[in-house]
Design a protein around this motif. Sequence first.
Motif, short mmCIF file in Angstrom:
data_model
loop_
_atom_site.label_atom_id
_atom_site.label_comp_id
_atom_site.label_asym_id
_atom_site.label_seq_id
_atom_site.Cartn_x
_atom_site.Cartn_y
_atom_site.Cartn_z
N ALA A 1 -62.71 -4.81 22.78
CA ALA A 1 -61.79 -5.53 23.79
C ALA A 1 -61.82 -4.89 25.11
CB ALA A 1 -60.29 -5.48 23.33
N VAL A 2 -62.59 -3.77 25.20
CA VAL A 2 -62.68 -2.87 26.53
C VAL A 2 -64.01 -2.88 27.15
CG1 VAL A 2 -61.63 -0.83 27.68
CG2 VAL A 2 -60.54 -1.68 25.43
N VAL A 3 -64.96 -2.52 25.90
CA VAL A 3 -66.34 -2.63 26.57
C VAL A 3 -67.17 -3.41 25.80
CG1 VAL A 3 -66.20 -0.06 27.68
CG2 VAL A 3 -66.57 -0.36 25.24
N GLY A 4 -68.15 -4.19 26.40
CA GLY A 4 -69.14 -4.67 25.77
C GLY A 4 -70.32 -3.83 25.19
N PRO A 5 -71.08 -4.33 24.42
CA PRO A 5 -72.28 -3.42 23.84
C PRO A 5 -73.39 -3.11 24.94
CG PRO A 5 -72.50 -5.85 23.04
CD PRO A 5 -71.03 -5.72 23.82
N ASP A 6 -73.28 -3.83 25.97
CA ASP A 6 -74.38 -3.53 27.10
C ASP A 6 -73.48 -2.69 28.12
OD1 ASP A 6 -72.48 -5.69 27.86
OD2 ASP A 6 -74.24 -6.73 28.97
N GLU A 7 -72.60 -1.91 27.93
CA GLU A 7 -71.67 -1.26 28.84
C GLU A 7 -71.44 0.12 28.52
OE1 GLU A 7 -68.65 -4.11 31.13
OE2 GLU A 7 -68.42 -4.22 28.92
N PRO A 8 -72.30 1.10 28.57
CA PRO A 8 -72.58 2.17 28.09
C PRO A 8 -71.16 3.04 28.66
CG PRO A 8 -74.07 2.13 29.64
CD PRO A 8 -73.57 0.55 29.34
N VAL A 9 -70.74 3.82 27.71
CA VAL A 9 -69.53 4.94 28.19
C VAL A 9 -70.03 5.96 28.41
CG1 VAL A 9 -67.40 5.74 27.67
CG2 VAL A 9 -67.83 3.02 27.40
N ASP A 10 -69.63 6.67 29.29
CA ASP A 10 -69.98 8.49 29.63
C ASP A 10 -69.24 9.21 28.91
OD1 ASP A 10 -72.41 7.62 30.99
OD2 ASP A 10 -70.77 6.98 32.45
N LEU A 11 -67.87 9.01 28.95
CA LEU A 11 -66.70 9.91 28.66
C LEU A 11 -65.72 9.31 27.63
CD1 LEU A 11 -65.54 12.85 28.59
CD2 LEU A 11 -64.51 11.86 30.64
N LEU A 12 -65.24 9.75 26.71
CA LEU A 12 -64.34 9.10 25.71
C LEU A 12 -63.10 10.29 25.55
CD1 LEU A 12 -64.40 6.66 22.98
CD2 LEU A 12 -62.84 8.85 22.71
N VAL A 13 -62.06 10.22 25.77
CA VAL A 13 -60.84 11.26 25.43
C VAL A 13 -59.99 10.63 24.78
CG1 VAL A 13 -59.39 13.09 26.47
CG2 VAL A 13 -61.45 12.10 27.99
N LEU A 14 -59.65 11.07 23.54
CA LEU A 14 -58.60 10.82 22.62
C LEU A 14 -57.30 11.77 22.88
CD1 LEU A 14 -57.97 8.97 19.92
CD2 LEU A 14 -58.77 11.11 18.64
N ALA A 15 -56.03 10.99 23.03
CA ALA A 15 -54.99 11.71 23.44
C ALA A 15 -54.01 11.36 22.12
CB ALA A 15 -54.43 11.44 24.53
N PHE A 16 -53.45 12.36 21.40
CA PHE A 16 -52.16 11.98 20.51
C PHE A 16 -51.50 13.20 20.44
CE2 PHE A 16 -56.04 14.01 18.48
CZ PHE A 16 -55.35 14.90 17.33
N ALA A 17 -50.24 12.85 19.84
CA ALA A 17 -49.19 13.92 19.34
C ALA A 17 -49.03 14.28 18.05
CB ALA A 17 -47.87 13.45 20.15
N MET A 18 -48.79 13.24 17.31
CA MET A 18 -48.60 13.35 15.64
C MET A 18 -49.93 13.24 15.14
SD MET A 18 -45.59 10.62 14.51
CE MET A 18 -46.27 10.78 12.78
N HIS A 19 -50.09 14.42 14.27
CA HIS A 19 -51.60 14.28 13.57
C HIS A 19 -52.17 12.74 13.01
CE1 HIS A 19 -50.41 13.47 9.21
NE2 HIS A 19 -49.37 14.29 9.49
N ASP A 20 -53.52 12.92 12.91
CA ASP A 20 -54.15 11.81 12.47
C ASP A 20 -54.21 11.68 11.04
OD1 ASP A 20 -55.98 9.64 12.41
OD2 ASP A 20 -57.79 10.69 12.98
N LEU A 21 -54.10 10.42 10.48
CA LEU A 21 -53.90 10.31 8.98
C LEU A 21 -55.28 10.94 8.25
CD1 LEU A 21 -52.28 9.23 6.73
CD2 LEU A 21 -53.56 6.81 7.09
N ARG A 22 -56.38 10.75 8.88
CA ARG A 22 -57.70 11.06 8.54
C ARG A 22 -57.87 12.42 8.84
NH1 ARG A 22 -62.67 8.50 7.13
NH2 ARG A 22 -63.95 10.49 6.37
N LEU A 23 -57.34 13.30 8.29
CA LEU A 23 -57.42 14.83 8.35
C LEU A 23 -58.74 15.24 8.06
CD1 LEU A 23 -54.08 15.43 6.67
CD2 LEU A 23 -54.65 15.59 9.03
N GLY A 24 -59.25 16.40 8.83
CA GLY A 24 -60.56 16.88 8.52
C GLY A 24 -61.65 16.39 9.46
N ARG A 25 -61.59 15.32 9.93
CA ARG A 25 -62.53 14.56 10.62
C ARG A 25 -62.35 14.67 12.30
NH1 ARG A 25 -63.44 7.95 10.20
NH2 ARG A 25 -61.59 8.03 11.35
N ALA A 26 -63.32 15.01 13.05
CA ALA A 26 -63.37 15.13 14.61
C ALA A 26 -63.35 13.58 14.93
CB ALA A 26 -64.37 15.65 14.88
#
Length: 287
Positions: A74-99
Motif C-alpha cells: 500500500a506504500v511502495v510498488g515493486p518498482d520503487e526500491p527502498v533504501d532504509l527501513l526502520v521498525l519501531a515498537f514498544a511491546m515485544h513482537d509475537l514472533r520471538l527470536g526473529r530479527a
Amino acid sequence: MFTAGPPGAPARPARLVSAHARVFAETSPTALDPALRPFLADLVRPYGNALREDLLTEGVGHSFGEMAEAMLPAVVGPDEPVDLLVLAFAMHDLRLGRATACYLSDQCPGAPMAFAVCDQGSGAAFTALRLTESYLGSGACERALVVVVEQSALHYEPGEPAPIPDRHTGVVLRLERTGSPVAVGQHTGVDAQRVTQLLRDDVARLGRRATVVASARLAEAAPGVADVVADAGQPYTGIWCELAGGGHEGMVLVADYEPSLGLLCTSTVDFSGNDHSAVDSAAVAVA
C-alpha cells in the motif's frame, strides 16, 4: 562485522510522501506456534513473571512481520526500491527470536538496510524518524520507510502496570526528499510538571498556527494544548493513525510523552503547499 550509521547532521529535512494505517482484526498464525510458550517461559523465569496461559491457549496476538508485510504494497510498488527501513515498537513482537526488521528488508522492494528501535516506549517512533531524517537529509538514501507497530497481547504478567493496546495496529510512513517537510524534537529528563510548558514552547517556536495531535497520556499531562487527542487504546500507534487519517492542512505537530522515561517527543509535518491527498486517508480493518 558490518556496521552502519548516519553520515552526519541532515542538511535538509526529510519529507513525508504518504502514510498508511491499518487495524488487524484477527490474530496471527504465529500466536499458536508451540514454541512460543517455552521461549517466553525462558525469558520471564529470571524475573518471576507468570505466563498468561489463557492467551497462549487461545492463540491471541499478532506478528509484527506479518502486519508490516501486508502493509508494504500500500506504500511502495515493486518498482520503487527502498533504501532504509526502520521498525519501531514498544511491546515485544509475537514472533520471538526473529530479527523482524531484517525479515522485512527481504520483503521490501530494494532490500533496504533495516534495523529496529525499541525500549523507548512511545518515543521509539520519534527516534526512528529522527534517524531517518539524518539519512535522507544527508543524501545517504533516497527513500525510507518508518514502520510503527503494536499488538494487543502481552503473554505474561508484567512486573508493573504497562499500557496494553486494544487492537493490533500498524502504520507505515514513507519518506523521501520531496513531499511534506518533517522535523523531530525530543526532550529527555522531563517530569510531569514541565510537560505543559515545554510543549507550549515547542508549538510557539514554530512561529505559526499548528494543529497539535497528542496521545491521550500527553493530553492528560498537558491539558488544553492538544487540538486532536488520539485513541487511548492505541498507546503507540494512535497519534500516527491520526496523521495517516489525511485531510491535514498547514502545520501539524504530533506529540507524545513517555512518563516512565521522562521523554517528551514532537514531530512536525508541514502540509502547506503540498498535495494533501498524498497521505493515505484510511485506517483499514482486516478480517
